[in-house]
Design an enzyme around this catalytic site. Structure first.
Site, mmCIF file in Angstrom:
data_model
loop_
_atom_site.group_PDB
_atom_site.id
_atom_site.type_symbol
_atom_site.label_atom_id
_atom_site.label_comp_id
_atom_site.label_asym_id
_atom_site.label_seq_id
_atom_site.Cartn_x
_atom_site.Cartn_y
_atom_site.Cartn_z
ATOM 1 N N TYR A 158 0.830 -1.193 0.000
ATOM 2 C CA TYR A 158 0.000 0.000 0.000
ATOM 3 C C TYR A 158 0.876 1.260 0.000
ATOM 4 O O TYR A 158 0.512 2.296 -0.535
ATOM 5 C CB TYR A 158 -0.965 -0.035 1.192
ATOM 6 N N LYS A 165 -3.469 8.253 2.983
ATOM 7 C CA LYS A 165 -4.717 8.044 3.736
ATOM 8 C C LYS A 165 -4.578 8.578 5.169
ATOM 9 O O LYS A 165 -5.554 9.091 5.731
ATOM 10 C CB LYS A 165 -5.099 6.560 3.749
HETATM 11 P P1 NAP Z 1 -12.835 3.660 -8.292
HETATM 12 O O1 NAP Z 1 -14.148 3.135 -8.669
HETATM 13 O O2 NAP Z 1 -11.691 3.417 -9.212
HETATM 14 O O3 NAP Z 1 -12.969 5.217 -7.972
HETATM 15 C C1 NAP Z 1 -11.843 6.061 -7.830
HETATM 16 C C2 NAP Z 1 -12.185 7.330 -8.570
HETATM 17 O O4 NAP Z 1 -11.179 8.347 -8.335
HETATM 18 C C3 NAP Z 1 -12.228 7.143 -10.101
HETATM 19 O O5 NAP Z 1 -13.449 7.650 -10.584
HETATM 20 C C4 NAP Z 1 -11.061 7.978 -10.591
HETATM 21 O O6 NAP Z 1 -11.218 8.486 -11.885
HETATM 22 C C5 NAP Z 1 -11.102 9.080 -9.545
HETATM 23 N N1 NAP Z 1 -9.918 9.948 -9.620
HETATM 24 C C6 NAP Z 1 -8.602 9.594 -9.593
HETATM 25 N N2 NAP Z 1 -7.841 10.686 -9.725
HETATM 26 C C7 NAP Z 1 -8.689 11.759 -9.836
HETATM 27 C C8 NAP Z 1 -8.512 13.150 -9.998
HETATM 28 N N3 NAP Z 1 -7.286 13.720 -10.086
HETATM 29 N N4 NAP Z 1 -9.616 13.938 -10.081
HETATM 30 C C9 NAP Z 1 -10.861 13.412 -10.003
HETATM 31 N N5 NAP Z 1 -11.092 12.101 -9.841
HETATM 32 C C10 NAP Z 1 -10.015 11.282 -9.768
HETATM 33 O O7 NAP Z 1 -12.356 3.025 -6.893
HETATM 34 P P2 NAP Z 1 -12.979 3.040 -5.416
HETATM 35 O O8 NAP Z 1 -12.361 1.857 -4.747
HETATM 36 O O9 NAP Z 1 -14.445 3.182 -5.456
HETATM 37 O O10 NAP Z 1 -12.308 4.334 -4.791
HETATM 38 C C11 NAP Z 1 -13.054 5.358 -4.140
HETATM 39 C C12 NAP Z 1 -12.393 5.706 -2.814
HETATM 40 O O11 NAP Z 1 -12.527 4.589 -1.937
HETATM 41 C C13 NAP Z 1 -10.891 5.995 -2.908
HETATM 42 O O12 NAP Z 1 -10.566 7.057 -2.040
HETATM 43 C C14 NAP Z 1 -10.279 4.704 -2.396
HETATM 44 O O13 NAP Z 1 -8.971 4.859 -1.877
HETATM 45 C C15 NAP Z 1 -11.280 4.385 -1.307
HETATM 46 N N6 NAP Z 1 -11.211 3.028 -0.755
HETATM 47 C C16 NAP Z 1 -11.296 1.955 -1.576
HETATM 48 C C17 NAP Z 1 -11.205 0.676 -1.040
HETATM 49 C C18 NAP Z 1 -11.255 -0.527 -1.936
HETATM 50 O O14 NAP Z 1 -10.826 -1.610 -1.512
HETATM 51 N N7 NAP Z 1 -11.747 -0.407 -3.155
HETATM 52 C C19 NAP Z 1 -11.049 0.505 0.344
HETATM 53 C C20 NAP Z 1 -10.980 1.621 1.152
HETATM 54 C C21 NAP Z 1 -11.059 2.890 0.598
HETATM 55 P P3 NAP Z 1 -10.418 7.777 -13.100
HETATM 56 O O15 NAP Z 1 -11.098 6.450 -13.301
HETATM 57 O O16 NAP Z 1 -10.592 8.729 -14.230
HETATM 58 O O17 NAP Z 1 -8.998 7.629 -12.669
#
Ligand code: NAP
Length: 262
Positions: A158, A165
């Protein structure tokens, strides 16, 4: 979907939905089914058609491109939100990014450039978004973001994202202190591992996903729908006394130091 709350007349902005598996979408679905008007921002134009499909049953949904690290994009986004929605009761930050190379090697090898990128997109963006949103946030409004337990404990691979984070969680507390005087709350949801696009860029994610489920008290991982329900709670008046907090929805896996084989 069963409606848990009535948010008719409330307005929300959800930032960071890539597809139906996104945690931002899991939260948006709860807001929409509770009757809220939900606007969306997306980073790249290629995501617009996905959002158009997801929101097809809500004609007139505000969809606007905005890179969360661009002051110009944020200014244009919040100008449009102001003119079309008037103000906001809820903001969802579901955005994170770190270059894949920074999550493949040893943490000690993190380059200054990768550090800056991860921090800027995954942590500072919450500060910029809150600053742009502040004039639009109504009394009692609520802002949430998404974090992960790698901020507190070392999770292999990570790396710099764990540090980002930790910064996001600290920023949540400082933002809550700044915005509290206006009656605005800021919290972050610490979600367990979920199969999303962002998760796919984490080396060894599948094995992490299985281990988290096996170790958790509930014997499984939390689901995106459970993240959505916590989001709905934190964005509603039900959580009116809660601000500056990191709240876990991970089927309890973060409380376990280890689990012994039967
Ligand atoms: P996701 O569906 O890939 O969503 C992440 C989003 O962030 C995507 O829409 C991406 O757009 C966007 N993004 C990245 N850089 C950006 C920027 N400069 N400006 C605007 N948007 C941007 O994945 P997700 O897992 O749902 O992630 C959402 C949140 O949940 C994140 O903060 C992640 O760290 C957190 N989270 C996820 C998990 C897990 O296991 N999945 C666990 C804990 C926390 P693009 O597709 O265009 O890059």
């Amino acid at each position: 979907m069963t409606t848990l709350l009535d948010l008719t007349g409330k307005t929300a902005l959800v930032m960071g939905v890539a597809n139906a598996r996104s945690l931002g979408w899991a939260i948006a679905e709860q807001l929409l089914s509770a009757g809220a008007t939900v606007a969306f921002s997306y980073q790249g134009e290629r995501l617009r058609s996905e959002l158009e499909k997801l929101t097809a049953q809500y004609p007139g949904t505000l969809l606007q491109q905005a890179d969360a690290t661009s002051e110009a994009d944020l200014s244009a986004l919040f100008e449009r939100v102001k003119s079309e929605l008037g103000g906001l009761d809820a903001v969802v930050h579901a955005i994170a990014y770190a270059p894949r190379e920074a999550m493949e090697g040893r943490f000690i090898e993190t380059t200054p450039q990768d550090w800056d990128t991860a921090m800027s997109v995954s942590a500072y963006s919450l500060v910029g978004i809150c600053r742009h949103a502040e004039p639009l946030l109504r009394e009692g409004a609520s802002v949430i973001s998404l974090t992960y337990h790698a901020s507190q404990k070392v999770v292999p691979k990570y790396n710099v994202m764990g540090v980002a984070k930790a910064a996001l969680e600290a920023a949540t507390r400082y933002l809550a202190a700044d915005l509290g005087a206006k009656g605005v709350r800021v919290n972050t949801i610490s979600a367990g591992p979920m199969r999303t696009i962002a998760a796919r860029s984490i080396p060894g994610f599948s094995s992490m996903y299985e281990k988290a489920a096996a170790t958790s008290p509930l014997g499984r991982n939390a689901s995106p729908q459970e993240v959505g329900k916590l989001g709905l709670f934190l964005l509603s008046d039900l959580s009116s006394g809660i601000t500056g907090q990191t709240i876990y929805v991970d089927a309890g896996s973060s409380i376990m130091a280890m689990k012994l084989d039967d």
